[in-house]
Scaffold this active site. Structure first.
Site, mmCIF file in Angstrom:
data_model
loop_
_atom_site.group_PDB
_atom_site.id
_atom_site.type_symbol
_atom_site.label_atom_id
_atom_site.label_comp_id
_atom_site.label_asym_id
_atom_site.label_seq_id
_atom_site.Cartn_x
_atom_site.Cartn_y
_atom_site.Cartn_z
ATOM 1 N N LYS A 124 15.875 66.675 27.020
ATOM 2 C CA LYS A 124 15.132 66.522 28.269
ATOM 3 C C LYS A 124 15.481 65.176 28.882
ATOM 4 C CE LYS A 124 11.285 64.865 29.661
ATOM 5 N NZ LYS A 124 11.677 64.487 31.027
ATOM 6 N N GLY A 131 12.554 55.392 25.537
ATOM 7 C CA GLY A 131 11.665 55.286 26.693
ATOM 8 C C GLY A 131 10.642 54.197 26.464
ATOM 9 N N SER A 132 9.512 54.323 27.126
ATOM 10 C CA SER A 132 8.519 53.251 27.076
ATOM 11 C C SER A 132 7.733 53.293 25.761
ATOM 12 C CB SER A 132 7.551 53.402 28.250
ATOM 13 O OG SER A 132 6.892 54.648 28.161
ATOM 14 N N THR A 133 7.176 52.154 25.423
ATOM 15 C CA THR A 133 6.417 52.059 24.177
ATOM 16 C C THR A 133 5.189 52.968 24.222
ATOM 17 O OG1 THR A 133 7.253 49.865 23.724
ATOM 18 C CG2 THR A 133 5.157 50.426 22.693
ATOM 19 N N GLY A 175 6.220 56.491 23.666
ATOM 20 C CA GLY A 175 6.721 56.586 22.287
ATOM 21 C C GLY A 175 5.590 56.694 21.273
ATOM 22 N N GLU A 232 13.364 54.393 20.404
ATOM 23 C CA GLU A 232 13.988 53.218 21.040
ATOM 24 C C GLU A 232 13.116 52.879 22.235
ATOM 25 O OE1 GLU A 232 16.511 51.553 20.058
ATOM 26 O OE2 GLU A 232 17.718 52.874 18.812
ATOM 27 N N CYS A 281 16.675 47.951 28.845
ATOM 28 C CA CYS A 281 15.622 47.723 27.836
ATOM 29 C C CYS A 281 15.791 46.363 27.191
ATOM 30 C CB CYS A 281 15.672 48.826 26.792
ATOM 31 S SG CYS A 281 17.320 49.078 26.123
ATOM 32 N N GLU A 319 6.713 44.330 30.042
ATOM 33 C CA GLU A 319 8.066 44.677 30.464
ATOM 34 C C GLU A 319 8.043 44.987 31.962
ATOM 35 O OE1 GLU A 319 9.670 48.457 29.100
ATOM 36 O OE2 GLU A 319 11.536 47.426 28.624
HETATM 37 P P1 NAD Z 1 9.146 56.855 29.917
HETATM 38 O O1 NAD Z 1 8.608 56.552 28.562
HETATM 39 O O2 NAD Z 1 8.220 56.981 31.035
HETATM 40 O O3 NAD Z 1 9.987 58.226 29.877
HETATM 41 C C1 NAD Z 1 11.022 58.437 28.930
HETATM 42 C C2 NAD Z 1 11.214 59.934 28.768
HETATM 43 O O4 NAD Z 1 10.045 60.473 28.148
HETATM 44 C C3 NAD Z 1 11.393 60.671 30.082
HETATM 45 O O5 NAD Z 1 12.328 61.721 29.912
HETATM 46 C C4 NAD Z 1 9.996 61.221 30.333
HETATM 47 O O6 NAD Z 1 9.959 62.349 31.162
HETATM 48 C C5 NAD Z 1 9.574 61.566 28.915
HETATM 49 N N1 NAD Z 1 8.123 61.705 28.725
HETATM 50 C C6 NAD Z 1 7.135 61.156 29.464
HETATM 51 N N2 NAD Z 1 5.933 61.540 28.997
HETATM 52 C C7 NAD Z 1 6.170 62.330 27.919
HETATM 53 C C8 NAD Z 1 5.335 63.024 26.996
HETATM 54 N N3 NAD Z 1 4.019 62.974 27.076
HETATM 55 N N4 NAD Z 1 5.911 63.737 26.008
HETATM 56 C C9 NAD Z 1 7.259 63.776 25.883
HETATM 57 N N5 NAD Z 1 8.107 63.160 26.746
HETATM 58 C C10 NAD Z 1 7.567 62.432 27.742
HETATM 59 O O7 NAD Z 1 10.271 55.750 30.182
HETATM 60 P P2 NAD Z 1 11.176 55.571 31.481
HETATM 61 O O8 NAD Z 1 10.310 55.001 32.558
HETATM 62 O O9 NAD Z 1 11.948 56.811 31.735
HETATM 63 O O10 NAD Z 1 12.227 54.473 30.971
HETATM 64 C C11 NAD Z 1 11.960 53.121 30.915
HETATM 65 C C12 NAD Z 1 11.554 52.693 29.518
HETATM 66 O O11 NAD Z 1 12.572 53.052 28.584
HETATM 67 C C13 NAD Z 1 11.407 51.211 29.398
HETATM 68 O O12 NAD Z 1 10.255 50.911 28.652
HETATM 69 C C14 NAD Z 1 12.655 50.785 28.641
HETATM 70 O O13 NAD Z 1 12.537 49.589 27.928
HETATM 71 C C15 NAD Z 1 12.843 51.939 27.738
HETATM 72 N N6 NAD Z 1 14.217 51.961 27.255
HETATM 73 C C16 NAD Z 1 14.468 51.644 25.935
HETATM 74 C C17 NAD Z 1 15.787 51.622 25.478
HETATM 75 C C18 NAD Z 1 16.115 51.279 24.042
HETATM 76 O O14 NAD Z 1 17.215 51.599 23.595
HETATM 77 N N7 NAD Z 1 15.224 50.654 23.301
HETATM 78 C C19 NAD Z 1 16.837 51.917 26.345
HETATM 79 C C20 NAD Z 1 16.530 52.202 27.682
HETATM 80 C C21 NAD Z 1 15.220 52.236 28.124
#
Ligand code: NAD
Length: 485
Positions: A176, A229-231, A234, A251, A285, A388
């Site tokens: 996804k 994605g975001s903490t 996660g 991550e 990130c 962040e």
């Molecule tokens: P996000 O957490 O909002 O979304 C990430 C993914 O999760 C998206 O595909 C989103 O649709 C999905 N998602 C959202 N809610 C969900 C749920 N309830 N169940 C399952 N999936 C769900 O993050 P974002 O805004 O897309 O990205 C930015 C974040 O990603 C920042 O916090 C950034 O630091 C982090 N990030 C981390 C790394 C790393 O390698 N550590 C790399 C890039 C980005």
């Protein structure tokens, strides 16, 4: 221009049964790029069933390992052939500069596929010292169906961080992508079929996190979740995945310290500070969003940083023209609002805004452009130093000595990356050891290699992408005891 119009499920290009689509927006001018097919629960279930069937009948996992490697190399070649097309999708979807998309992100996707293609026939188990009459050994086997959920800042690159090692080890995937950046993954799914990835092994289902993501996380046939994605998301995923005891790697976010000592090569360090925060408009990130500067060089560095930052005037990237923009718009309206809110929080908390500090109007009144923004005299307890921002916003924080630099660096919930600028090797190595971060650069920032594992300490998550280390996240170890009679 044509855009992907289909989900990839079970080796087929399919439209959602409901006919649902969502609009994807070009952040440079707020125009609708196209309508993207939107998966619902029934499409996710189909994708998971296809992945399960493909895994269980061994059409990919039971191939001779070298053959899997050849398919992955062919896919790497197709990515190179379609570099301009894939880069264009990234530029339109998330405002990436043409240089970043065409010269960095997409070529790296191909390099990572090549890197993991090399592991298909090289990862081994162990034959263990055993007494007479017994042979003990371990096997490394694929986990099964992997749910890959990824963000929008490096859409295809971060997806490939999951795809390549998972496929190399013989797993099947349901992916996804983030809703704001689904186009490149859908096109990649088509190229994967062309390369010979068997039907059902790689399924791409864009849609809402709360629907598609949630279904992947809770479905009993998915064995592992690999999330970037975001903490906050996660944490929710880890909790929900616990009900079915899925393997999970996370991550997550960062608030990385970039530490400049008084003996550093200041020209290089200031350049590193710029790369650290303005590369990909700060939507990284590992962005070096907290610049820790030794008090004796503080004023000099602040002045140089402010002068250099002002040169990153945001503008609209033009696909195919690497000189069209040095920094693009942030990826979405939601991100634009969130970054501007945090800039305002910094002002309200009393940080000094050295340069930038608001949206940037490029003359059209359209687009999510934000001025390169630098705050100094930031207290590490302020929101802008702890949360962040994920945008082109730098916080400069002074420190007196090495102990204080490390204390400030570690006084943060995150632990993704850090950098130290000094000519003193011993000091560099002391800081490398003491700082809470999964990656530490010395006299460099934002450099990555397929062989170098990447991941977080503390609230930045656990598990590692990239390198041989990532393979542990896509294999189970099986212990075998053989009585020899
Ligand atoms: P996000 O957490 O909002 O979304 C990430 C993914 O999760 C998206 O595909 C989103 O649709 C999905 N998602 C959202 N809610 C969900 C749920 N309830 N169940 C399952 N999936 C769900 O993050 P974002 O805004 O897309 O990205 C930015 C974040 O990603 C920042 O916090 C950034 O630091 C982090 N990030 C981390 C790394 C790393 O390698 N550590 C790399 C890039 C980005």
């Amino acid at each position: 221009m044509s855009f992907p119009e289909h989900l990839i499920i079970g080796g087929e290009k399919v439209k959602p049964a409901s006919g649902a689509t969502f609009e994807t927006i070009n952040p440079a001018d707020e125009s609708v790029i196209c309508k993207v097919p939107e998966a619902g629960e029934s499409e996710v279930d189909q994708a998971i069933d296809s992945a399960r069937e493909a895994f269980d009948d061994g059409r990919w996992s039971d191939l001779p390992p070298a053959k899997r490697g050849r398919v992955l190399r062919k896919l790497a070649g197709l990515v190179r052939t379609h570099n301009a097309e894939l880069a264009r999708l990234e530029t339109l979807d998330v405002g990436k500069t043409d240089f970043d998309a065409a010269k960095i992100e997409i070529p790296t996707v191909a390099n990572i596929l090549d890197y993991y293609a090399g592991f298909t026939d090289k990862l081994t188990g162990d034959t263990l010292p055993s007494e007479a009459g017994v042979l003990r050994m371990t096997l490394r086997q694929p986990i099964g169906v992997v749910g890959a959920i990824t963000p929008w800042n490096f859409p295809l690159l971060l997806a490939t961080w999951k795809f390549a090692p998972a496929l190399a080890m013989g797993n099947s995937l349901v992916h996804k992508p983030a809703k704001v950046s689904s186009l490149s993954a859908l096109r990649f799914g088509e190229l994967a079929l062309e390369a010979g990835i068997p039907a059902g092994v790689l399924n791409i289902v864009p849609g809402a996190g709360s629907v598609v993501g949630d279904r992947i996380v809770t479905h009993p046939s998915v064995n592992k979740i690999s999330f970037t994605g975001s903490t906050s998301v996660g944490i929710g995923i880890q909790k929900k995945a616990a009900d079915t005891l899925k393997r999970v790697t996370l991550e997550l976010g960062g608030k990385s310290p970039n530490i400049i000592f008084e003996d550093a090569d200041l020209k290089a360090a200031v350049r590193g500070a710029m790369t650290g925060i303005f590369y990909n408009k700060g939507e990284v990130c590992a962005a070096g969003s907290r610049l820790l500067v030794q008090r004796s060089i503080y004023n000099e560095v602040c002045a140089a940083v402010a002068e250099q930052a002002a040169k990153f005037v945001p503008s609209a990237p033009v696909p195919g023209d690497p000189r069209s923009a040095r920094m693009g718009p942030v990826a979405s309206k939601a991100q634009f609002d969130s970054v501007l809110n945090l800039i305002q929080a910094g002002k309200d908390e009393g940080a000094n805004c050295l340069t930038g500090g608001s949206a940037h109007d490029n003359g059209t009144g359209k687009g999510y452009f934000i001025q390169p923004t630098v705050f100094n005299d930031v207290d590490n307890a302020m929101r802008i130093a702890q949360e962040e921002i994920f945008g082109p916003v730098l916080c400069i924080i002074p420190f007196e000595d090495e102990a204080e630099a490390v204390a400030i660096a570690n006084d943060c919930s995150y632990g993704l990356a850090a950098a130290v600028w000094t000519q003193d090797v011993a000091r560099a190595l002391r800081v490398v050891r003491r700082v809470d971060a999964g990656t530490v650069w010395v006299n460099a920032y934002n450099l990555y290699d397929p062989s170098l594992p990447f991941g977080g300490f503390k609230a930045s998550g656990y598990g590692r992408d990239l390198g041989e280390a990532a393979l542990a996240g896509y294999t189970e170890s099986k212990s075998v005891w053989i009585n020899l009679g």
